[in-house]
Motif scaffolding. Structure first.
Motif, PDB file in Angstrom:
ATOM      1  N   ALA A  24       0.835  -1.206   0.000  1.00  0.00           N
ATOM      2  CA  ALA A  24       0.000   0.000   0.000  1.00  0.00           C
ATOM      3  C   ALA A  24       0.870   1.257   0.000  1.00  0.00           C
ATOM      4  O   ALA A  24       0.527   2.260   0.623  1.00  0.00           O
ATOM      5  N   GLY A  25       2.011   1.188  -0.669  1.00  0.00           N
ATOM      6  CA  GLY A  25       2.902   2.336  -0.760  1.00  0.00           C
ATOM      7  C   GLY A  25       4.025   2.339   0.253  1.00  0.00           C
ATOM      8  O   GLY A  25       4.778   3.318   0.342  1.00  0.00           O
ATOM      9  N   GLY A  26       4.164   1.255   0.999  1.00  0.00           N
ATOM     10  CA  GLY A  26       5.143   1.221   2.080  1.00  0.00           C
ATOM     11  C   GLY A  26       6.591   1.198   1.647  1.00  0.00           C
ATOM     12  O   GLY A  26       7.468   1.615   2.410  1.00  0.00           O
ATOM     13  N   LEU A  27       6.876   0.723   0.433  1.00  0.00           N
ATOM     14  CA  LEU A  27       8.272   0.695  -0.004  1.00  0.00           C
ATOM     15  C   LEU A  27       8.792   2.110  -0.245  1.00  0.00           C
ATOM     16  O   LEU A  27       9.941   2.426   0.083  1.00  0.00           O
ATOM     17  N   ALA A  28       7.944   2.971  -0.797  1.00  0.00           N
ATOM     18  CA  ALA A  28       8.338   4.380  -0.959  1.00  0.00           C
ATOM     19  C   ALA A  28       8.508   5.039   0.410  1.00  0.00           C
ATOM     20  O   ALA A  28       9.428   5.848   0.615  1.00  0.00           O
ATOM     21  N   LEU A  29       7.632   4.681   1.349  1.00  0.00           N
ATOM     22  CA  LEU A  29       7.767   5.201   2.714  1.00  0.00           C
ATOM     23  C   LEU A  29       9.076   4.739   3.329  1.00  0.00           C
ATOM     24  O   LEU A  29       9.764   5.522   4.004  1.00  0.00           O
ATOM     25  N   ALA A  30       9.437   3.483   3.110  1.00  0.00           N
ATOM     26  CA  ALA A  30      10.696   2.961   3.635  1.00  0.00           C
ATOM     27  C   ALA A  30      11.871   3.800   3.150  1.00  0.00           C
ATOM     28  O   ALA A  30      12.776   4.141   3.928  1.00  0.00           O
ATOM     29  N   GLU A  31      11.850   4.137   1.881  1.00  0.00           N
ATOM     30  CA  GLU A  31      12.939   4.943   1.316  1.00  0.00           C
ATOM     31  C   GLU A  31      12.979   6.324   1.959  1.00  0.00           C
ATOM     32  O   GLU A  31      14.051   6.839   2.285  1.00  0.00           O
ATOM     33  N   ARG A  32      11.813   6.926   2.188  1.00  0.00           N
ATOM     34  CA  ARG A  32      11.770   8.250   2.818  1.00  0.00           C
ATOM     35  C   ARG A  32      12.239   8.184   4.265  1.00  0.00           C
ATOM     36  O   ARG A  32      12.958   9.078   4.736  1.00  0.00           O
ATOM     37  N   LEU A  33      11.815   7.156   4.988  1.00  0.00           N
ATOM     38  CA  LEU A  33      12.246   7.028   6.382  1.00  0.00           C
ATOM     39  C   LEU A  33      13.760   6.866   6.476  1.00  0.00           C
ATOM     40  O   LEU A  33      14.416   7.491   7.322  1.00  0.00           O
ATOM     41  N   ALA A  34      14.312   6.017   5.623  1.00  0.00           N
ATOM     42  CA  ALA A  34      15.762   5.798   5.639  1.00  0.00           C
ATOM     43  C   ALA A  34      16.503   7.089   5.294  1.00  0.00           C
ATOM     44  O   ALA A  34      17.521   7.425   5.927  1.00  0.00           O
ATOM     45  N   ALA A  35      16.001   7.826   4.320  1.00  0.00           N
ATOM     46  CA  ALA A  35      16.637   9.082   3.934  1.00  0.00           C
ATOM     47  C   ALA A  35      16.557  10.114   5.059  1.00  0.00           C
ATOM     48  O   ALA A  35      17.428  10.987   5.181  1.00  0.00           O
ATOM     49  N   GLY A  36      15.516   9.981   5.911  1.00  0.00           N
ATOM     50  CA  GLY A  36      15.346  10.910   7.022  1.00  0.00           C
ATOM     51  C   GLY A  36      16.047  10.488   8.299  1.00  0.00           C
ATOM     52  O   GLY A  36      15.862  11.116   9.350  1.00  0.00           O
ATOM     53  N   GLY A  37      16.828   9.415   8.242  1.00  0.00           N
ATOM     54  CA  GLY A  37      17.622   9.004   9.389  1.00  0.00           C
ATOM     55  C   GLY A  37      17.015   7.911  10.250  1.00  0.00           C
ATOM     56  O   GLY A  37      17.630   7.503  11.243  1.00  0.00           O
ATOM     57  N   LYS A  38      15.834   7.417   9.887  1.00  0.00           N
ATOM     58  CA  LYS A  38      15.254   6.302  10.619  1.00  0.00           C
ATOM     59  C   LYS A  38      15.814   4.981  10.080  1.00  0.00           C
ATOM     60  O   LYS A  38      16.286   4.900   8.955  1.00  0.00           O
ATOM     61  N   LYS A  39      15.726   3.954  10.898  1.00  0.00           N
ATOM     62  CA  LYS A  39      16.096   2.609  10.463  1.00  0.00           C
ATOM     63  C   LYS A  39      14.832   1.873  10.044  1.00  0.00           C
ATOM     64  O   LYS A  39      13.776   2.050  10.659  1.00  0.00           O
ATOM     65  N   VAL A  40      14.967   1.064   8.998  1.00  0.00           N
ATOM     66  CA  VAL A  40      13.804   0.379   8.439  1.00  0.00           C
ATOM     67  C   VAL A  40      14.082  -1.111   8.330  1.00  0.00           C
ATOM     68  O   VAL A  40      15.133  -1.535   7.852  1.00  0.00           O
ATOM     69  N   PHE A  41      13.102  -1.881   8.772  1.00  0.00           N
ATOM     70  CA  PHE A  41      13.132  -3.342   8.694  1.00  0.00           C
ATOM     71  C   PHE A  41      12.064  -3.744   7.673  1.00  0.00           C
ATOM     72  O   PHE A  41      10.872  -3.617   7.931  1.00  0.00           O
ATOM     73  N   LEU A  42      12.499  -4.218   6.501  1.00  0.00           N
ATOM     74  CA  LEU A  42      11.568  -4.716   5.494  1.00  0.00           C
ATOM     75  C   LEU A  42      11.302  -6.194   5.787  1.00  0.00           C
ATOM     76  O   LEU A  42      12.140  -7.055   5.531  1.00  0.00           O
ATOM     77  N   ASP A  43      10.129  -6.460   6.328  1.00  0.00           N
ATOM     78  CA  ASP A  43       9.774  -7.828   6.702  1.00  0.00           C
ATOM     79  C   ASP A  43       8.982  -8.454   5.556  1.00  0.00           C
ATOM     80  O   ASP A  43       7.767  -8.621   5.637  1.00  0.00           O
ATOM     81  N   LEU A  44       9.690  -8.828   4.495  1.00  0.00           N
ATOM     82  CA  LEU A  44       9.045  -9.343   3.287  1.00  0.00           C
ATOM     83  C   LEU A  44       9.152 -10.858   3.155  1.00  0.00           C
ATOM     84  O   LEU A  44       8.537 -11.443   2.273  1.00  0.00           O
ATOM     85  N   LYS A  45       9.958 -11.467   3.997  1.00  0.00           N
ATOM     86  CA  LYS A  45      10.068 -12.938   4.057  1.00  0.00           C
ATOM     87  C   LYS A  45      10.194 -13.563   2.663  1.00  0.00           C
ATOM     88  O   LYS A  45       9.402 -14.427   2.273  1.00  0.00           O
ATOM     89  N   ILE A  82      20.730  -9.243   6.210  1.00  0.00           N
ATOM     90  CA  ILE A  82      19.734 -10.258   5.912  1.00  0.00           C
ATOM     91  C   ILE A  82      19.421 -11.040   7.186  1.00  0.00           C
ATOM     92  O   ILE A  82      20.322 -11.557   7.849  1.00  0.00           O
ATOM     93  N   LEU A  83      18.140 -11.109   7.504  1.00  0.00           N
ATOM     94  CA  LEU A  83      17.669 -11.894   8.645  1.00  0.00           C
ATOM     95  C   LEU A  83      16.899 -13.095   8.124  1.00  0.00           C
ATOM     96  O   LEU A  83      16.023 -12.951   7.267  1.00  0.00           O
ATOM     97  N   LEU A  86      16.297  -6.948   6.122  1.00  0.00           N
ATOM     98  CA  LEU A  86      15.365  -7.575   5.196  1.00  0.00           C
ATOM     99  C   LEU A  86      15.265  -9.051   5.565  1.00  0.00           C
ATOM    100  O   LEU A  86      16.286  -9.707   5.783  1.00  0.00           O
ATOM    101  N   THR A  87      14.043  -9.571   5.645  1.00  0.00           N
ATOM    102  CA  THR A  87      13.874 -10.975   5.997  1.00  0.00           C
ATOM    103  C   THR A  87      13.709 -11.866   4.777  1.00  0.00           C
ATOM    104  O   THR A  87      13.118 -11.491   3.764  1.00  0.00           O
ATOM    105  N   VAL A  88      14.241 -13.084   4.930  1.00  0.00           N
ATOM    106  CA  VAL A  88      13.995 -14.179   3.992  1.00  0.00           C
ATOM    107  C   VAL A  88      13.652 -15.402   4.839  1.00  0.00           C
ATOM    108  O   VAL A  88      13.987 -15.467   6.018  1.00  0.00           O
ATOM    109  N   HIS A  89      12.966 -16.358   4.234  1.00  0.00           N
ATOM    110  CA  HIS A  89      12.726 -17.607   4.953  1.00  0.00           C
ATOM    111  C   HIS A  89      14.013 -18.425   4.992  1.00  0.00           C
ATOM    112  O   HIS A  89      14.818 -18.401   4.053  1.00  0.00           O
TER     113      HIS A  89
END
Length: 230
Positions: free
Chosen positions: A46-67, A112-113, A90-93
């Protein structure tokens, strides 16, 4: 365990909300009480990948739990694309072929987690899925394979964290979902601990969603969790 300079980084707030507007409003309400946010399927689609990029650019840490879990080339290229977003995790199985592909696609800055066994699973669920091993043994086997392959960290329940630490050694991360502050409902999680118990078990990062996102004062809850782990 890996060094974590800012104690707030130990808490990963799960942005389990329907859209970017709701996520941004929640982040605003939490303010400086948290520095690390998880984006899973619901928000990513729902647009979260673009949000992830903005958060990272703004100094936040991002965990992409995409498994991620697919044929090797698809996983490798997917991880390579995710690296460009600036995410921290980023998660993988934790299937060997998938983990090897993820390591090949990993770029500097992305860790990678490997997800060992989902925290909503118990032994009956594992048996229903066709596994002959109980959950604890399956987690141990996958942790051993992840360490051999060179994965940066493991996602497991706090109940298995001690055993996993013994397998992967002191330098790999252990990240734990299914964390519930004392008095909170377990929801659909079957293997849970409080933040304090998780820290005592040697967990590096805890993932907390509904106890924060559903709170009247999410900033206060986030601060309390960080303090409990302190």
């Amino acid at each position: 365990m890996p060094e974590i300079a800012d104690p707030r980084d130990r808490l990963i707030v799960a942005l389990d909300v329907p859209g970017v507007a709701e996520a941004e409003a929640l982040i605003e309400r939490i303010g400086d009480a948290a520095t690390f946010y998880k984006i899973g399927y619901r928000l990513a689609y729902a647009g979260g990948l673009a949000l992830a990029e903005r958060l990272a650019a703004g100094g936040k840490k991002v965990f992409l739990d995409l498994k991620l879990h697919d044929i090797g080339n698809t996983v490798e290229e997917g991880v390579r694309s995710a690296s460009a977003l600036g995410a921290t995790f980023l998660t993988v199985h934790a299937y060997p072929q998938t983990m090897r592909a993820a390591v090949r696609g990993r770029r500097a800055g992305l860790k990678i987690l490997a997800v060992t066994v989902l925290t909503s699973y118990d032994d009956a669920d594992a048996a229903e899925a066709g596994y002959s091993l109980p959950v604890a043994d399956l987690v141990a086997r996958r942790a051993d394979q992840a360490a051999e392959i060179g994965i940066d960290g493991l996602v497991c329940s706090a109940a298995e964290a001690g055993a996993v630490r013994g397998i992967v050694g002191p330098d790999r991360l252990i990240v734990t979902p299914g964390i519930r502050p004392a008095g909170a409902e377990a929801g659909d999680q079957k293997r849970v601990m409080t933040p304090g118990q998780a820290r005592a078990a040697g967990i590096d990062h805890v993932v907390v969603g509904r106890p924060i996102t559903g709170a009247a004062d999410p900033r206060a809850v986030a601060r309390a969790i960080v303090a409990e782990m302190g």
